[in-house]
Design an enzyme around this catalytic site. Structure first.
Site, mmCIF file in Angstrom:
data_model
loop_
_atom_site.group_PDB
_atom_site.id
_atom_site.type_symbol
_atom_site.label_atom_id
_atom_site.label_comp_id
_atom_site.label_asym_id
_atom_site.label_seq_id
_atom_site.Cartn_x
_atom_site.Cartn_y
_atom_site.Cartn_z
ATOM 1 N N HIS A 53 13.863 -41.133 15.513
ATOM 2 C CA HIS A 53 15.018 -40.743 16.093
ATOM 3 C C HIS A 53 14.968 -39.313 16.590
ATOM 4 C CE1 HIS A 53 17.028 -39.271 12.005
ATOM 5 N NE2 HIS A 53 16.117 -38.518 12.639
ATOM 6 N N ASP A 86 12.420 -42.952 11.565
ATOM 7 C CA ASP A 86 12.676 -44.050 12.519
ATOM 8 C C ASP A 86 12.576 -43.646 13.851
ATOM 9 O OD1 ASP A 86 14.846 -42.542 12.982
ATOM 10 O OD2 ASP A 86 16.427 -43.804 12.053
ATOM 11 N N GLU A 125 19.819 -42.851 16.760
ATOM 12 C CA GLU A 125 19.252 -43.917 15.883
ATOM 13 C C GLU A 125 18.937 -44.805 16.779
ATOM 14 O OE1 GLU A 125 18.643 -42.332 13.229
ATOM 15 O OE2 GLU A 125 20.134 -42.452 11.627
ATOM 16 N N ASP A 167 23.068 -31.270 16.307
ATOM 17 C CA ASP A 167 24.094 -32.189 15.649
ATOM 18 C C ASP A 167 24.826 -31.569 14.349
ATOM 19 O OD1 ASP A 167 21.755 -32.100 14.040
ATOM 20 O OD2 ASP A 167 21.227 -34.280 14.798
HETATM 21 P P1 PGA Z 1 12.656 -33.629 9.136
HETATM 22 O O1 PGA Z 1 13.588 -34.224 9.723
HETATM 23 O O2 PGA Z 1 12.293 -32.386 9.942
HETATM 24 O O3 PGA Z 1 13.444 -33.253 7.797
HETATM 25 O O4 PGA Z 1 11.558 -34.481 8.662
HETATM 26 C C1 PGA Z 1 13.413 -34.612 11.353
HETATM 27 C C2 PGA Z 1 14.720 -35.222 11.988
HETATM 28 O O5 PGA Z 1 15.267 -36.302 10.975
HETATM 29 O O6 PGA Z 1 14.618 -35.036 13.175
#
Ligand code: PGA
Length: 258
Positions: free
Chosen positions: A137, A135, A142, A67
């Site tokens: 994702h 969350d 999302e 992304d």
């Molecule tokens: P993080 O993010 O590795 O910074 O916890 C993971 C994500 O949002 O996919």
């Protein structure tokens, strides 16, 4: 799913790096799907060390990032372009022309189509690395993301904006939109390696592995993938109901070993 529970973040980083390295050794022109965020930083550091000290060769590796934010220039310090350059690409021998990251500034419909066709033309992703959001994702899929979704523009939830605000001067600077591979795109990868560490991942990991498959936790879609490894540390695994069962492995003496 193969669920591997390691003691801490450093073990998750080194052992997940070995999986990636073995994939590259077995297939030097591997197509890797890459993730950003804090979680894969340790894995990337280990890959850099394997490149510098053991000669792990990235010269034929092709990468697709999951992304990119919409609205940040490619040289913005918080863009995923800069993140990948600083934390991996500038420190290994990957060819520039083999690196693909969605362009968050291009007209998005065309860019999403282009990205999907680039993945297809490469022969598809051999190994997709994933983190997981608080969350639930994967990439920026999302809650309520279609489990069949393809690369598209996605609005970020307030929770994701809040989580990512730590990288920006002000929460109002966090982009509200991103271009992200879809859940369907990710599910077409031949193998998936999802890594997670720490107590902030306890709930999303429980939902992803042991909860119902639901668009409210897009990571739960991996339950449908035939070749998924989930590697987590004890903190992230804390609430897994079958945690002890996952620790038993079938070893080469054909006995169970915990
Ligand atoms: P993080 O993010 O590795 O910074 O916890 C993971 C994500 O949002 O996919």
């Amino acid at each position: 799913m193969e669920i591997i529970i390691k003691s801490d973040y450093s073990e998750v980083s080194s052992d997940s790096a070995m999986i990636v390295a073995n994939q590259i050794i077995a297939k030097p022109n591997t197509v890797l799907g890459l993730a950003t965020g804090s979680t894969p930083l340790g894995l990337y550091k280990e890959l850099i060390q394997l490149h510098l000290n053991e000669g792990l060769d990235f010269s034929n590796v092709i990468t697709f990032n999951l992304d990119e934010y919409v609205g940040l220039s490619n040289d913005h310090p918080q863009s995923y372009n800069v993140f990948m350059r600083d934390n991996l690409f500038s420190k290994i021998n990957i060819k520039k022309e083999n690196i693909y990251i969605p362009n968050g500034n291009a007209p998005h419909d065309k860019e999403c189509e282009r990205y999907e066709s680039l993945i297809n033309r490469s022969g598809g992703i051999d190994l997709q690395i994933l983190g997981i959001g608080s969350d639930g994702h994967i990439a920026f899929n999302e809650p309520s993301s279609s489990l069949g979704s393809r690369t598209r523009l996605k609005t970020l939830t307030q929770e994701t904006v809040k989580d990512n605000a730590r990288f920006f001067d002000n929460i109002s600077d966090v982009p509200r939109f991103a271009i992200t591979m879809g859940v369907g795109t990710i599910m077409e990868a031949k193998k998936i390696l999802l890594i997670a560490s720490g107590v902030s991942k306890t709930t999303p990991i429980r939902k992803a592995i042991e909860g119902p498959i639901s668009s409210m936790c897009s990571a739960s879609a991996i339950q449908m993938h035939p070749k998924t490894i989930v590697m987590v540390d004890e903190a992230a695994a804390k609430d897994l109901k079958e945690k002890d069962y996952y620790k038993w492995v079938y070893n080469n003496k054909k006995t169970l070993k915990n």
